[in-house]
Design a protein around this motif. Structure first.
Motif, PDB file in Angstrom:
ATOM      1  N   LEU A 226       0.677  -1.227  -0.073  1.00 49.59           N
ATOM      2  CA  LEU A 226       0.062  -0.077  -0.003  1.00 49.59           C
ATOM      3  C   LEU A 226       1.041   1.140   0.141  1.00 49.59           C
ATOM      4  O   LEU A 226       1.825   1.340   0.707  1.00 49.59           O
ATOM      5  CB  LEU A 226      -0.772  -0.115   1.275  1.00 49.59           C
ATOM      6  CG  LEU A 226      -2.091   1.198   1.416  1.00 49.59           C
ATOM      7  CD1 LEU A 226      -2.791   1.163   0.252  1.00 49.59           C
ATOM      8  CD2 LEU A 226      -2.621   1.145   2.806  1.00 49.59           C
ATOM      9  N   GLU A 227       0.475   1.984  -0.918  1.00 48.75           N
ATOM     10  CA  GLU A 227       1.247   3.467  -1.054  1.00 48.75           C
ATOM     11  C   GLU A 227       0.398   4.631  -1.037  1.00 48.75           C
ATOM     12  O   GLU A 227       0.810   5.487  -1.559  1.00 48.75           O
ATOM     13  CB  GLU A 227       2.100   3.265  -2.226  1.00 48.75           C
ATOM     14  CG  GLU A 227       3.341   2.242  -2.097  1.00 48.75           C
ATOM     15  CD  GLU A 227       4.399   2.295  -3.032  1.00 48.75           C
ATOM     16  OE1 GLU A 227       4.560   3.076  -3.825  1.00 48.75           O
ATOM     17  OE2 GLU A 227       5.237   1.286  -3.135  1.00 48.75           O
ATOM     18  N   ALA A 230      -3.502   3.581  -3.533  1.00 52.02           N
ATOM     19  CA  ALA A 230      -3.058   2.348  -4.769  1.00 52.02           C
ATOM     20  C   ALA A 230      -2.072   1.304  -4.111  1.00 52.02           C
ATOM     21  O   ALA A 230      -1.257   1.614  -3.187  1.00 52.02           O
ATOM     22  CB  ALA A 230      -2.358   3.237  -5.850  1.00 52.02           C
ATOM     23  N   TYR A 231      -2.245   0.202  -4.427  1.00 50.80           N
ATOM     24  CA  TYR A 231      -1.509  -0.975  -4.318  1.00 50.80           C
ATOM     25  C   TYR A 231      -0.266  -1.351  -5.256  1.00 50.80           C
ATOM     26  O   TYR A 231      -0.725  -1.146  -6.506  1.00 50.80           O
ATOM     27  CB  TYR A 231      -2.204  -2.302  -3.992  1.00 50.80           C
ATOM     28  CG  TYR A 231      -3.210  -2.355  -3.084  1.00 50.80           C
ATOM     29  CD1 TYR A 231      -3.084  -2.221  -1.876  1.00 50.80           C
ATOM     30  CD2 TYR A 231      -4.614  -2.472  -3.638  1.00 50.80           C
ATOM     31  CE1 TYR A 231      -4.093  -2.323  -0.966  1.00 50.80           C
ATOM     32  CE2 TYR A 231      -5.651  -2.382  -2.457  1.00 50.80           C
ATOM     33  CZ  TYR A 231      -5.388  -2.522  -1.223  1.00 50.80           C
ATOM     34  OH  TYR A 231      -6.465  -2.674  -0.133  1.00 50.80           O
ATOM     35  N   ARG A 232       0.963  -1.232  -5.000  1.00 52.27           N
ATOM     36  CA  ARG A 232       1.711  -1.433  -5.910  1.00 52.27           C
ATOM     37  C   ARG A 232       2.429  -2.961  -5.897  1.00 52.27           C
ATOM     38  O   ARG A 232       2.305  -3.586  -4.719  1.00 52.27           O
ATOM     39  CB  ARG A 232       3.301  -0.573  -5.737  1.00 52.27           C
ATOM     40  CG  ARG A 232       4.281  -0.925  -6.568  1.00 52.27           C
ATOM     41  CD  ARG A 232       5.538   0.369  -6.529  1.00 52.27           C
ATOM     42  NE  ARG A 232       6.464  -0.100  -7.311  1.00 52.27           N
ATOM     43  CZ  ARG A 232       7.441   0.846  -7.484  1.00 52.27           C
ATOM     44  NH1 ARG A 232       7.729   1.771  -6.428  1.00 52.27           N
ATOM     45  NH2 ARG A 232       8.479   0.555  -8.355  1.00 52.27           N
ATOM     46  N   ILE A 233       2.538  -3.689  -7.026  1.00 53.88           N
ATOM     47  CA  ILE A 233       2.897  -4.779  -7.147  1.00 53.88           C
ATOM     48  C   ILE A 233       4.646  -4.928  -6.855  1.00 53.88           C
ATOM     49  O   ILE A 233       5.233  -4.295  -7.657  1.00 53.88           O
ATOM     50  CB  ILE A 233       2.656  -5.531  -8.385  1.00 53.88           C
ATOM     51  CG1 ILE A 233       1.111  -5.581  -8.814  1.00 53.88           C
ATOM     52  CG2 ILE A 233       3.260  -7.178  -8.486  1.00 53.88           C
ATOM     53  CD1 ILE A 233       0.957  -6.107 -10.016  1.00 53.88           C
ATOM     54  N   VAL A 234       5.053  -5.529  -5.837  1.00 54.56           N
ATOM     55  CA  VAL A 234       6.352  -5.499  -5.445  1.00 54.56           C
ATOM     56  C   VAL A 234       6.823  -6.856  -5.106  1.00 54.56           C
ATOM     57  O   VAL A 234       5.943  -7.960  -4.701  1.00 54.56           O
ATOM     58  CB  VAL A 234       6.577  -4.578  -4.213  1.00 54.56           C
ATOM     59  CG1 VAL A 234       6.244  -3.378  -4.455  1.00 54.56           C
ATOM     60  CG2 VAL A 234       5.717  -5.093  -2.980  1.00 54.56           C
ATOM     61  N   PRO A 235       8.094  -7.172  -5.243  1.00 54.81           N
ATOM     62  CA  PRO A 235       8.983  -8.401  -4.925  1.00 54.81           C
ATOM     63  C   PRO A 235       8.902  -8.823  -3.438  1.00 54.81           C
ATOM     64  O   PRO A 235      10.085  -8.859  -2.710  1.00 54.81           O
ATOM     65  CB  PRO A 235      10.126  -8.224  -5.543  1.00 54.81           C
ATOM     66  CG  PRO A 235      10.523  -6.990  -5.373  1.00 54.81           C
ATOM     67  CD  PRO A 235       9.291  -6.295  -5.742  1.00 54.81           C
ATOM     68  N   LYS A 236       7.758  -8.458  -2.721  1.00 56.29           N
ATOM     69  CA  LYS A 236       7.804  -8.942  -1.149  1.00 56.29           C
ATOM     70  C   LYS A 236       6.391  -9.488  -0.770  1.00 56.29           C
ATOM     71  O   LYS A 236       5.430  -9.104  -1.451  1.00 56.29           O
ATOM     72  CB  LYS A 236       8.022  -7.864  -0.691  1.00 56.29           C
ATOM     73  CG  LYS A 236       7.633  -7.707   1.179  1.00 56.29           C
ATOM     74  CD  LYS A 236       7.652  -6.332   1.643  1.00 56.29           C
ATOM     75  CE  LYS A 236       7.192  -6.329   2.953  1.00 56.29           C
ATOM     76  NZ  LYS A 236       6.813  -4.918   3.607  1.00 56.29           N
ATOM     77  N   ILE A 237       6.509 -10.590  -0.067  1.00 52.00           N
ATOM     78  CA  ILE A 237       5.237 -11.341   0.148  1.00 52.00           C
ATOM     79  C   ILE A 237       4.415 -10.429   1.152  1.00 52.00           C
ATOM     80  O   ILE A 237       4.711 -10.272   2.335  1.00 52.00           O
ATOM     81  CB  ILE A 237       5.579 -12.817   0.663  1.00 52.00           C
ATOM     82  CG1 ILE A 237       6.324 -13.538  -0.422  1.00 52.00           C
ATOM     83  CG2 ILE A 237       4.363 -13.698   0.950  1.00 52.00           C
ATOM     84  CD1 ILE A 237       6.591 -14.917  -0.213  1.00 52.00           C
ATOM     85  N   VAL A 248       2.055  -1.591   4.658  1.00 55.77           N
ATOM     86  CA  VAL A 248       2.050  -0.225   4.044  1.00 55.77           C
ATOM     87  C   VAL A 248       3.825   0.087   3.810  1.00 55.77           C
ATOM     88  O   VAL A 248       4.362  -0.169   4.714  1.00 55.77           O
ATOM     89  CB  VAL A 248       1.636   0.630   5.115  1.00 55.77           C
ATOM     90  CG1 VAL A 248       1.491   2.235   5.005  1.00 55.77           C
ATOM     91  CG2 VAL A 248       0.063   0.267   5.357  1.00 55.77           C
ATOM     92  N   ARG A 249       4.020   0.794   2.897  1.00 56.75           N
ATOM     93  CA  ARG A 249       5.393   1.392   2.682  1.00 56.75           C
ATOM     94  C   ARG A 249       5.198   2.663   3.477  1.00 56.75           C
ATOM     95  O   ARG A 249       4.915   3.568   2.897  1.00 56.75           O
ATOM     96  CB  ARG A 249       5.644   1.142   1.103  1.00 56.75           C
ATOM     97  CG  ARG A 249       6.979   2.419   0.733  1.00 56.75           C
ATOM     98  CD  ARG A 249       8.071   1.525   1.082  1.00 56.75           C
ATOM     99  NE  ARG A 249       9.302   2.370   0.911  1.00 56.75           N
ATOM    100  CZ  ARG A 249      10.031   2.479  -0.595  1.00 56.75           C
ATOM    101  NH1 ARG A 249       9.608   1.738  -1.457  1.00 56.75           N
ATOM    102  NH2 ARG A 249      11.103   3.326  -0.399  1.00 56.75           N
TER     103      ARG A 249
END
Length: 308
Positions: A226-227, A230-237, A248-249
């Motif tokens: 979460l940013e 919007a939700y960003r697709i990231v390489p973290k589960i 949340v970033r």
């Protein structure tokens, strides 16, 4: 008669549609792609870009239109400052009713248990070879989805350069996204969602608006962060797997929500009329402020949490 119908309230000085659109756009990193779905999370964003020049670097993709050939074709061209999108399919392969539905059919040539490279799966669906299609008794043939388990490899160095994760979470980075979909068929908009993600994720930040229906995420919420709105697709589960449990970033979300968000006058003027559409949006915004505060507390940053 029209004037008499509004004698119980006024919408003067309310700019929520425009400002909430700005909140969506300002939730995204530079040169981003954001998937939207409905009227309220699409048309105001287009207005903000086209009329007021807000974040012209972002490519807005409406999932409700992504099943239409002419709309898909528009994505191949630059719009404002947003670069064209890379795709596996040619214009001709998506014209009219072509690939409106891609049905699942287990292919004995491909192991069903192990995840398969999504890019290769998409090339298979784009293939025009007779042996890569299912043949019906009518003599007609069509492409099919040969597996339901996918992976996308992530270049860690490139992911760091794109600022996908905060520096203190580098140890949580995975080098491969793996997920499964349960769909017996992919509609054209689902197929194109996967295609756009597969071909652009290592070049552009990719987001889903928080207002998108969960089934449109195609189980990628396992990698949501979460940013803002919007939700960003990231390489973290995302350990919870659900969009509602997306981590949340905090640094990015704090900067977006506290410094860039606008609220159309409703935060300053208690007399502004709030209809059901505006109130529905405020639920998302208030909820995400709460999530940000909780995440800051978890990191020990109580001062910022109180401010939020």
């Amino acid at each position: 008669m029209g004037m008499q119908g509004w004698d119980d309230h006024t919408r003067h000085h309310r700019y929520t549609a425009r400002d909430f659109a700005i909140c969506y756009l300002e939730s995204c990193a530079p040169n981003a792609v954001i998937f939207t779905q409905g009227d309220n999370d699409t048309y105001p964003l287009w207005y903000a870009q086209e009329v007021e020049g807000v974040r012209p670097d972002i490519r807005i993709i409406n999932l409700s239109l992504l099943g239409v050939d002419w709309y898909i074709d528009q994505l191949r061209y630059k719009t404002n400052e947003a670069a064209p999108l890379k795709m596996s399919f040619t214009k001709e392969q998506l014209q009219g009713g072509k690939r409106d539905v891609t049905r699942f059919k287990a292919d004995p040539r491909i192991p069903q248990g192990a995840p398969q490279d999504l890019k290769r799966v998409l090339k298979f669906i784009a293939s025009e070879k007779p042996e890569d299609k299912v043949m019906y008794q009518s003599g007609e043939s069509e492409n099919y989805l040969p597996v339901r388990n996918f992976f996308l490899d992530i270049d860690p160095a490139r992911a760091r350069a794109m600022n996908m994760l905060s520096g203190d979470e580098d140890s949580l980075m995975v080098s491969r996204l793996e997920w499964t979909i349960s769909n017996n068929a992919l509609l054209k908009n689902d197929l194109m969602t996967l295609d756009i993600i597969a071909n652009n994720i290592m070049e552009r930040p990719i987001y889903f608006a928080v207002s998108v229906a969960p089934d449109a995420y195609l189980n990628l919420s396992k990698y949501f962060q979460l940013e803002g709105l919007a939700y960003r697709i990231v390489p973290k589960i995302n350990q919870g797997g659900s969009p509602y449990t997306a981590p949340v970033r905090t640094d990015v979300t704090y900067n977006n929500m506290m410094k860039k968000f606008k609220f159309g006058g409703i935060a300053e003027n208690p007399n502004i009329y709030l209809d059901e559409n505006v109130l529905r949006m405020t639920v998302n915004i208030r909820g995400n402020f709460g999530k940000l505060a909780d995440a800051l507390i978890a990191k020990g940053d109580n001062a910022k949490a109180v401010e939020v």
